[in-house]
Design an enzyme around this catalytic site. Structure first.
Site, PDB file in Angstrom:
ATOM      1  N   GLN A   1       4.271  -3.922   9.157  1.00 50.85           N
ATOM      2  CA  GLN A   1       3.438  -3.004   8.393  1.00 50.85           C
ATOM      3  C   GLN A   1       3.557  -3.341   6.903  1.00 50.85           C
ATOM      4  OE1 GLN A   1       2.502   1.735   7.677  1.00 50.85           O
ATOM      5  NE2 GLN A   1       3.475   1.121   9.575  1.00 50.85           N
TER       6      GLN A   1
ATOM      7  N   TRP B   1       0.459   9.954   6.117  1.00 51.62           N
ATOM      8  CA  TRP B   1       1.239  10.092   4.885  1.00 51.62           C
ATOM      9  C   TRP B   1       0.895  11.398   4.166  1.00 51.62           C
ATOM     10  CZ3 TRP B   1       0.145   7.011  -0.205  1.00 51.62           C
ATOM     11  CH2 TRP B   1       1.164   7.263  -1.138  1.00 51.62           C
TER      12      TRP B   1
ATOM     13  N   ARG C   1      11.923   0.399   5.427  1.00 54.46           N
ATOM     14  CA  ARG C   1      12.212  -0.562   4.361  1.00 54.46           C
ATOM     15  C   ARG C   1      13.504  -1.282   4.717  1.00 54.46           C
ATOM     16  NH1 ARG C   1       8.389  -1.093  -0.055  1.00 54.46           N
ATOM     17  NH2 ARG C   1       7.168   0.837  -0.050  1.00 54.46           N
TER      18      ARG C   1
ATOM     19  N   SER D   1       8.450  -2.429   8.721  1.00 54.40           N
ATOM     20  CA  SER D   1       7.524  -2.084   7.646  1.00 54.40           C
ATOM     21  C   SER D   1       8.102  -2.608   6.338  1.00 54.40           C
ATOM     22  CB  SER D   1       7.358  -0.559   7.606  1.00 54.40           C
ATOM     23  OG  SER D   1       6.566  -0.157   6.514  1.00 54.40           O
TER      24      SER D   1
ATOM     25  N   LEU E   1      -7.181   0.509   0.877  1.00 58.18           N
ATOM     26  CA  LEU E   1      -8.151   0.681  -0.210  1.00 58.18           C
ATOM     27  C   LEU E   1      -7.503   0.449  -1.573  1.00 58.18           C
ATOM     28  CD1 LEU E   1     -10.088   3.805   1.111  1.00 58.18           C
ATOM     29  CD2 LEU E   1     -10.636   1.368   1.404  1.00 58.18           C
TER      30      LEU E   1
ATOM     31  N   TYR F   1       7.713  11.141   5.062  1.00 62.64           N
ATOM     32  CA  TYR F   1       6.444  11.746   4.647  1.00 62.64           C
ATOM     33  C   TYR F   1       6.635  13.258   4.528  1.00 62.64           C
ATOM     34  CZ  TYR F   1       4.235   7.279   5.880  1.00 62.64           C
ATOM     35  OH  TYR F   1       3.891   5.951   5.965  1.00 62.64           O
TER      36      TYR F   1
ATOM     37  N   ARG G   1     -14.945  12.168   6.713  1.00 65.99           N
ATOM     38  CA  ARG G   1     -14.607  10.780   6.435  1.00 65.99           C
ATOM     39  C   ARG G   1     -13.993  10.102   7.661  1.00 65.99           C
ATOM     40  NH1 ARG G   1     -16.942   8.023   3.441  1.00 65.99           N
ATOM     41  NH2 ARG G   1     -15.174   6.666   2.999  1.00 65.99           N
TER      42      ARG G   1
ATOM     43  N   GLY H   1      -6.007   6.644   5.660  1.00 62.72           N
ATOM     44  CA  GLY H   1      -5.234   7.805   5.233  1.00 62.72           C
ATOM     45  C   GLY H   1      -6.036   9.062   4.964  1.00 62.72           C
TER      46      GLY H   1
END
Length: 276
Positions: free
Chosen positions: A157, A2, A106, A135, A189, A33, A246, A240
């Site tokens: 999703q 994203w 969607r 999704s 998160l 995106y 990370r 993401g």
């Protein structure tokens, strides 16, 4: 993908290769995106396509997932004509011949699921997509699409995290387990709320995640991912981060092992009430 953005192909390739180094093989993007990053529609796909052009071998190492059905200003269009156009445009931007998992981003309430199914079946028969997913669809919307399509709908999703637990209660996880569908959990998160809790509910959840993180010797992020992964539907957190260091810590999500008491304590803190 994203937040996969910019014009630095070397930096973008480094992110992809860091993910492979962390044993990540699923890369989930979408044609929409781009605008969220003040870039053009399709920008994230186009950047990944430039990475593939520089290093073609990377494409064959991944499960490439993308999504379509959102149009700027409409907002949703899953008509057969538009989906055919969107799939071709995604393939052009990605500079590849096939998308491994194509998802309707969607639900379009103005398109009959039979028409959506026909468009996806046509793309699959033409070799442009391999598998089909959805999704942000309800279980009923997914069942309606599955009724008309000639192959199984293989994935959901939904948004799912320790702060957004709707799929536990609306039948989505039950349907996924019943049908053997993969679950790709976006915003695992809580849209950043687990990193920076600002209300009593999020702080209560974070306190329990931190206890588990300390017990397992990992950070809060890994504990949050592991809580998601503990469900028997085997949800896959869609991570993401755009930071190489990370990305390297993603496998820490396998370290925490939740007892039933610990897992339900997080859920009840998220709900703000005890289960009956």
């Amino acid at each position: 993908m994203w937040r996969f953005r910019g014009t630095d192909v070397a930096a973008a390739r480094a992110l992809v290769e860091a993910a492979f180094d962390a044993d990540v093989t699923l890369f989930d993007t979408a044609d929409i995106y781009g605008p969220d990053n003040d870039e053009e529609f399709g920008a994230a796909e186009a950047l990944l396509g430039r990475v593939f052009a520089e290093a073609p071998g990377l494409r064959e190492k991944m499960v490439l997932a993308s999504k379509g059905g959102i149009r700027m200003g409409v907002p949703y269009d899953s008509s057969a004509a538009y989906l055919a156009e969107a799939i071709d445009a995604s393939l052009t931007r990605l500079r590849c011949e096939k998308i491994d998992l194509y998802q309707i981003h969607r639900p379009d309430m103005l398109t009959h699921p039979q028409e959506v199914a026909r468009a996806l079946d046509d793309a699959r028969t033409a070799g442009k997509i391999t598998a089909i997913g959805v999704s942000n669809h309800t279980p009923a919307q997914t069942a309606a699409l599955a009724e008309f399509i000639t192959v199984p709908v293989v994935s959901h999703q939904p948004e799912f995290s320790a702060l957004t637990t709707t799929p536990l209660f609306d039948g989505l996880f039950d349907q996924a387990m019943q049908r053997g569908m993969a679950v790709l959990a976006w915003s695992p998160l809580g849209g950043g709320r687990l990193a920076d809790p600002t209300d009593e509910r999020s702080r209560a959840v974070v306190a329990l995640l931190d206890e588990k993180a300390e017990e397992a010797g990992v950070d809060r992020t890994a504990a949050a991912y592991s809580w998601i992964m503990a469900h028997p539907a085997r949800p896959i957190p869609i991570v993401g981060t755009q930071n190489v260091s990370r990305i390297a810590t993603i496998p820490d999500a396998y370290k925490p092992q939740w007892t039933r008491e610990q897992w339900y304590a997080v859920l009840q803190a998220s709900m703000g009430e005890r289960l009956p």
